[in-house]
Scaffold this motif. Structure first.
Motif, PDB file in Angstrom:
ATOM      1  N   VAL A 280     -15.158  -5.469  -1.585  1.00  0.00           N
ATOM      2  CA  VAL A 280     -13.916  -4.928  -2.143  1.00  0.00           C
ATOM      3  C   VAL A 280     -13.061  -6.055  -2.717  1.00  0.00           C
ATOM      4  O   VAL A 280     -12.535  -5.954  -3.830  1.00  0.00           O
ATOM      5  CB  VAL A 280     -13.140  -4.132  -1.081  1.00  0.00           C
ATOM      6  N   SER A 281     -12.938  -7.136  -1.986  1.00  0.00           N
ATOM      7  CA  SER A 281     -12.163  -8.273  -2.470  1.00  0.00           C
ATOM      8  C   SER A 281     -12.765  -8.844  -3.750  1.00  0.00           C
ATOM      9  O   SER A 281     -12.065  -9.079  -4.740  1.00  0.00           O
ATOM     10  CB  SER A 281     -12.095  -9.355  -1.394  1.00  0.00           C
TER      11      SER A 281
ATOM     12  N   MET B 221      -3.843  -3.900  -3.725  1.00  0.00           N
ATOM     13  CA  MET B 221      -4.136  -5.219  -4.295  1.00  0.00           C
ATOM     14  C   MET B 221      -4.005  -5.285  -5.806  1.00  0.00           C
ATOM     15  O   MET B 221      -3.784  -6.362  -6.365  1.00  0.00           O
ATOM     16  CB  MET B 221      -5.565  -5.641  -3.920  1.00  0.00           C
TER      17      MET B 221
ATOM     18  N   THR C 275     -19.712   0.302   1.616  1.00  0.00           N
ATOM     19  CA  THR C 275     -18.259   0.451   1.725  1.00  0.00           C
ATOM     20  C   THR C 275     -17.835   1.825   1.209  1.00  0.00           C
ATOM     21  O   THR C 275     -18.153   2.187   0.074  1.00  0.00           O
ATOM     22  CB  THR C 275     -17.541  -0.639   0.909  1.00  0.00           C
TER      23      THR C 275
ATOM     24  N   SER D  33      -7.937   2.539  -1.430  1.00  0.00           N
ATOM     25  CA  SER D  33      -6.772   1.962  -0.749  1.00  0.00           C
ATOM     26  C   SER D  33      -6.613   0.496  -1.117  1.00  0.00           C
ATOM     27  O   SER D  33      -5.497   0.000  -1.280  1.00  0.00           O
ATOM     28  CB  SER D  33      -6.897   2.125   0.767  1.00  0.00           C
ATOM     29  N   GLY D  34      -7.734  -0.211  -1.273  1.00  0.00           N
ATOM     30  CA  GLY D  34      -7.670  -1.610  -1.700  1.00  0.00           C
ATOM     31  C   GLY D  34      -7.098  -1.734  -3.102  1.00  0.00           C
ATOM     32  O   GLY D  34      -6.275  -2.607  -3.376  1.00  0.00           O
TER      33      GLY D  34
ATOM     34  N   ALA E  51     -12.046   3.139   0.954  1.00  0.00           N
ATOM     35  CA  ALA E  51     -11.692   1.730   1.143  1.00  0.00           C
ATOM     36  C   ALA E  51     -11.447   1.055  -0.206  1.00  0.00           C
ATOM     37  O   ALA E  51     -10.552   0.218  -0.350  1.00  0.00           O
ATOM     38  CB  ALA E  51     -12.791   0.996   1.904  1.00  0.00           C
ATOM     39  N   TRP E  52     -12.243   1.438  -1.205  1.00  0.00           N
ATOM     40  CA  TRP E  52     -12.016   0.913  -2.562  1.00  0.00           C
ATOM     41  C   TRP E  52     -10.675   1.419  -3.110  1.00  0.00           C
ATOM     42  O   TRP E  52      -9.923   0.657  -3.719  1.00  0.00           O
ATOM     43  CB  TRP E  52     -13.153   1.351  -3.490  1.00  0.00           C
TER      44      TRP E  52
ATOM     45  N   GLY F 141       0.790  -1.221   0.000  1.00  0.00           N
ATOM     46  CA  GLY F 141       0.000   0.000   0.000  1.00  0.00           C
ATOM     47  C   GLY F 141       0.824   1.273   0.000  1.00  0.00           C
ATOM     48  O   GLY F 141       0.279   2.377  -0.027  1.00  0.00           O
TER      49      GLY F 141
ATOM     50  N   PRO G 145      -8.768  -7.201   1.962  1.00  0.00           N
ATOM     51  CA  PRO G 145      -9.307  -6.046   2.673  1.00  0.00           C
ATOM     52  C   PRO G 145     -10.304  -6.466   3.747  1.00  0.00           C
ATOM     53  O   PRO G 145     -10.740  -7.614   3.798  1.00  0.00           O
ATOM     54  CB  PRO G 145     -10.011  -5.265   1.556  1.00  0.00           C
ATOM     55  N   ALA G 146     -10.683  -5.533   4.562  1.00  0.00           N
ATOM     56  CA  ALA G 146     -11.654  -5.804   5.615  1.00  0.00           C
ATOM     57  C   ALA G 146     -13.016  -6.138   5.011  1.00  0.00           C
ATOM     58  O   ALA G 146     -13.359  -5.653   3.932  1.00  0.00           O
ATOM     59  CB  ALA G 146     -11.784  -4.588   6.530  1.00  0.00           C
TER      60      ALA G 146
END
Length: 261
Positions: A155-156, A115, A103, A110-111, A107-108, A67, A95-96
């Motif tokens: 997110v995953s 990733m 979400t 940073s993921g 968060a999207w 990251g 991700p969490a």
């Protein structure tokens, strides 16, 4: 079976624990010189205790935070300085948990940075040396969520799909250069990540972790969670000389859990 990769060089991301650690050990036991990268270098160095010294392989540790762009750039500089690698194992943490409808956008983002963007950047910068040598392996770990989206892992599910599309496209571009590009679709392999998800499910439903685990195993035809070493052996084969005609593939390691064909 001799896999024909002794003396090759590999970079394994997320090598401090779980699947990355098992893969680093499996490759080193085939005589591969492995750079393991993660935030915890001490845990990576300790993996050498599991390596058969007679095989000739070894694991070196480098710090990496996927990251952090500066951390990625630093690792690439070090690896390229010593001639790049023949085998790249793209393995990032998950991700969490969170629902698609709630979400937050950050968060999207940073993921995606950790990733997807970092993995693609790493692969693109290490690829030219593979093409030059007419031999290379790029293997990316994903999740069963790319075939059957997993509830509360929005997110995953979304971001790992991007890696599948990128991997398939890249595979067709470099196949004639002796470089194979494949994806591992893992099911419930017993790692700390799976334990975290089981614990989260138990807390959310008011069940015990043991009951959650039993219910999860009941959905797997094999009747159990996989062992990290089982997945690592598949990765080692895909990285081998014997797998030179396998590219652009999604290989499931799931004990039969995924219901779709």
């Amino acid at each position: 079976m001799k896999l024909g990769i002794d003396g090759k060089k590999a970079l394994v991301l997320g090598a401090s624990k779980g699947l990355g650690a098992a893969i680093a050990v499996a490759l080193a036991n085939e005589g591969v010189q492995v750079v393991g990268a993660a935030r915890s270098t001490a845990a990576i160095e300790a993996l050498n205790a599991q390596v058969d010294t007679a095989a000739g392989g070894k694991i070196w540790a480098q710090r990496l935070d996927l990251g952090d762009k500066a951390s990625v750039a630093s690792l690439l500089e070090q690896v390229l300085k010593y001639g790049g690698v023949d085998i790249l194992i793209n393995n990032s943490g998950g991700p969490a948990p969170g629902e698609a409808r709630s979400t937050p956008l950050d968060a999207w983002q940073s993921g995606f940075d950790a990733m997807v963007a970092s993995v693609i950047d790493m692969s693109q910068q290490l690829l030219p040396r593979m093409v030059e040598r007419k031999w290379g392996r790029i293997i990316t770990l994903t999740s069963s969520g790319v075939d059957t989206p997993i509830a509360r892992l929005a997110v995953s599910n979304g971001l790992r799909q991007a890696l599948v599309g990128w991997s398939k496209t890249l595979a067709s571009e470099v196949a004639a250069d002796g470089v194979t590009v494949n994806v591992i679709v893992q099911g419930r392999i017993h790692t700390g990540r799976v334990d975290q998800l089981d614990e989260a499910a138990a807390k959310r439903t008011g069940s015990s972790v043991e009951d959650v685990r039993k219910a999860s195993m009941a959905t797997i035809p094999a009747g159990r969670y996989g062992r990290p070493e089982e997945l690592a052996d598949v990765v080692a084969f895909l990285a081998s000389e014997k797998a030179s005609y396998i590219t652009g593939a999604k290989i499931r390691v799931d004990g039969g859990m995924i219901k779709s064909v």
